[in-house]
Design a protein around this motif. Structure first.
Motif, short mmCIF file in Angstrom:
data_model
loop_
_atom_site.label_atom_id
_atom_site.label_comp_id
_atom_site.label_asym_id
_atom_site.label_seq_id
_atom_site.Cartn_x
_atom_site.Cartn_y
_atom_site.Cartn_z
N GLU A 1 46.70 44.41 39.70
CA GLU A 1 46.39 42.91 39.36
C GLU A 1 46.12 42.56 37.59
O GLU A 1 46.77 41.58 37.26
CB GLU A 1 44.96 42.66 39.84
CG GLU A 1 44.35 41.06 39.81
CD GLU A 1 42.80 41.03 40.26
OE1 GLU A 1 42.51 39.88 40.05
OE2 GLU A 1 42.40 41.96 40.55
N SER A 2 45.55 43.53 37.09
CA SER A 2 45.55 43.26 35.48
C SER A 2 46.90 43.50 34.66
O SER A 2 47.10 43.12 33.77
CB SER A 2 44.55 44.40 34.99
OG SER A 2 45.04 45.90 34.99
N THR B 1 34.99 49.02 40.56
CA THR B 1 36.22 47.84 40.50
C THR B 1 35.45 46.71 40.64
O THR B 1 35.81 45.53 41.36
CB THR B 1 36.85 48.20 41.62
OG1 THR B 1 36.27 48.52 43.03
CG2 THR B 1 37.86 49.46 41.44
N PRO B 2 34.69 46.30 39.68
CA PRO B 2 33.88 44.91 39.84
C PRO B 2 34.72 43.68 39.53
O PRO B 2 34.41 42.76 39.94
CB PRO B 2 32.71 44.81 38.83
CG PRO B 2 33.20 45.90 37.85
CD PRO B 2 33.80 46.92 38.67
N GLU B 3 35.77 44.12 38.78
CA GLU B 3 36.70 42.82 38.54
C GLU B 3 37.85 42.55 39.36
O GLU B 3 38.80 41.65 39.34
CB GLU B 3 37.36 43.25 37.05
CG GLU B 3 36.27 43.39 36.10
CD GLU B 3 36.90 43.65 34.73
OE1 GLU B 3 37.82 43.90 34.43
OE2 GLU B 3 36.24 43.85 33.51
N LEU C 1 39.05 39.00 40.43
CA LEU C 1 38.55 37.90 39.72
C LEU C 1 39.38 36.96 39.06
O LEU C 1 39.27 35.90 38.80
CB LEU C 1 37.59 38.81 38.44
CG LEU C 1 36.31 39.20 38.85
CD1 LEU C 1 35.55 39.68 37.50
CD2 LEU C 1 35.30 38.41 39.42
N SER C 2 40.57 37.62 38.57
CA SER C 2 41.71 36.88 38.25
C SER C 2 42.20 35.91 39.06
O SER C 2 42.66 34.72 38.79
CB SER C 2 42.76 37.61 37.39
OG SER C 2 43.47 38.26 38.49
N GLN D 1 43.41 46.96 41.51
CA GLN D 1 42.80 46.34 40.27
C GLN D 1 43.79 46.70 39.05
O GLN D 1 44.05 45.69 38.33
CB GLN D 1 41.41 47.16 40.21
CG GLN D 1 41.01 46.44 38.81
CD GLN D 1 39.38 46.85 38.37
OE1 GLN D 1 38.72 46.37 39.06
NE2 GLN D 1 39.34 48.13 37.89
#
Length: 388
Positions: free
Chosen positions: A259-260, A76-78, A81-82, A256
């Motif tokens: 969020e996406s 879950t590195p992203e 990020l947003s 995640q």
């Protein structure tokens, strides 16, 4: 020392007995201080913002035994990020409770016998370790209980949120007039930090207590006619996360995804450990609900204090738990307002967790009922809150 001598003697005996070779090798490895269940696979963990390192499973459990908490961000590195590229609007929460006339009759319907029955079955699984077959079986059983609850009410839906490690998270949805969403969460997995794949982990308090607490709140919430008819302003979801003990893996995957997808989550409350009061009372302190104040949304946390004062019959106490200490941290990282409540001041919380002794007999179901009152009150108040 005595345990090591016994293991050494057992290993010597294993060589002369008709014990299958793989098991004999495992006994000999344990006796020599090795973990036969350890793997060479490495995971990227985050111990604090920007503080990352690669570790093995065994190194994870060593950190946990030492009281360290972390995100496992390998997959879950992203997450979050947003949020770094846009300003997040502050969610405004009510200053006072507004639906006392609707909530108070519902509080009388909460039943600790329901929680006891569910927890008795849930702790009968040898472990709910997220990589084990027991973890998958316990998740399937829990999904069935949630489905039965929704079916009896004739409203809502439930599904597994699938994960590659085998134990899936669970999401129950009660649609409202909008897609603005309020999330109530707990984690379903348990762990024995000494040999997770082998030793028993009943996980009665951590987090069987939170699991059955929010399930009971869901059951009673579904008695309300306005909820049943979808007249709430907002959608309400109940989550039971997999693999919290492995580094908040299940909740990270879910948030995640949210969020996406641009999901509009207005609030998330985590109930993790709701049943242990012995240490508090032994210290001569009053029974209370522990309200976490670090790494949480201050507005939501302030409103939770109002909910405790209105709908519980015991006070709250402010306390702290550190970075990444439960699944609310995943929601926060995704940019969603989150909060966390626990059974007591953190220093008096259950020390039997992550062992074979995390059993029902040490829990106070009257105290769990207080957490159910909080959960029910908050879910109802925020279901009908008019967010900007």
């Amino acid at each position: 020392m005595k345990g090591a001598l016994l293991l050494t003697a057992f290993a010597a005996s294993a060589q002369s007995l008709s014990i299958p070779s793989p098991l004999r090798q495992g006994i000999e490895q344990i006796a020599s201080g090795q973990n036969p269940f350890a793997t060479a696979e490495r995971y990227l963990i985050e111990l604090a913002p920007g503080d990352t390192q690669w570790v093995t499973d065994e190194e994870k459990w060593a950190l946990r035994r030492d009281g360290k908490r972390f995100f496992d961000i390998t997959n879950t590195p992203e997450l979050g990020l947003s949020q770094q590229s846009k300003s997040q609007a502050t969610v405004r929460f009510p200053k006072k409770t507004a639906y006392n006339e609707s909530v108070n009759p519902l509080l009388k319907e909460l039943d600790k016998k329901q929680m006891k029955g569910h927890l008795a079955t849930f702790t009968d699984f040898h472990t709910r370790y997220y990589k084990s077959s027991y973890g998958a079986q316990s998740s399937a059983w829990l999904l069935d209980q949630v489905n039965q609850t929704l079916t009896a009410a004739g409203v809502g839906s439930v599904r597994h949120f699938e994960h590659p490690w085998g134990q899936h998270s669970i999401i129950a949805t009660l649609p409202g007039r909008s897609e603005k969403t309020v999330v109530i969460g707990a984690h379903q997995d348990s762990i024995n930090l000494f040999l997770p794949s082998l030793l028993a982990a009943p996980g009665a308090d951590d987090d069987g207590s939170g699991t059955v607490t929010i399930l009971e709140a869901l059951r009673v919430l579904l008695i309300d006619e306005d909820i049943l008819q979808g007249r709430a302003e907002n959608t309400v979801e109940f989550h039971w996360y997999s693999a919290e003990e492995g580094g908040l893996l299940g909740s990270q995957a879910i948030f995640q995804s949210y969020e996406s997808e641009g999901r509009d989550v207005k609030a998330m409350l985590q109930q993790d450990m709701t049943g242990y009061t012995h240490a508090t009372l032994e210290a001569g302190e009053p029974e209370s609900v522990g309200v976490i104040t670090d790494y949480v949304d201050p507005g939501l946390t302030s409103f939770i204090k109002e909910v405790v004062s209105t709908y519980c019959t015991i006070p709250f106490i402010e306390t702290k738990c550190g970075y990444a200490c439960s699944d609310h941290a995943s929601a926060s990282k995704a940019g969603y307002p989150s909060a966390f409540v626990i059974e007591s001041d953190f220093k008096y919380s259950d020390k039997k967790i992550h062992t074979t002794e995390d059993k029902m007999e040490y829990l106070d179901f009257n105290h769990m009922l207080q957490h159910a009152r909080l959960t029910l009150g908050l879910a109802y108040e925020l279901a009908f809150a008019k967010f900007d």
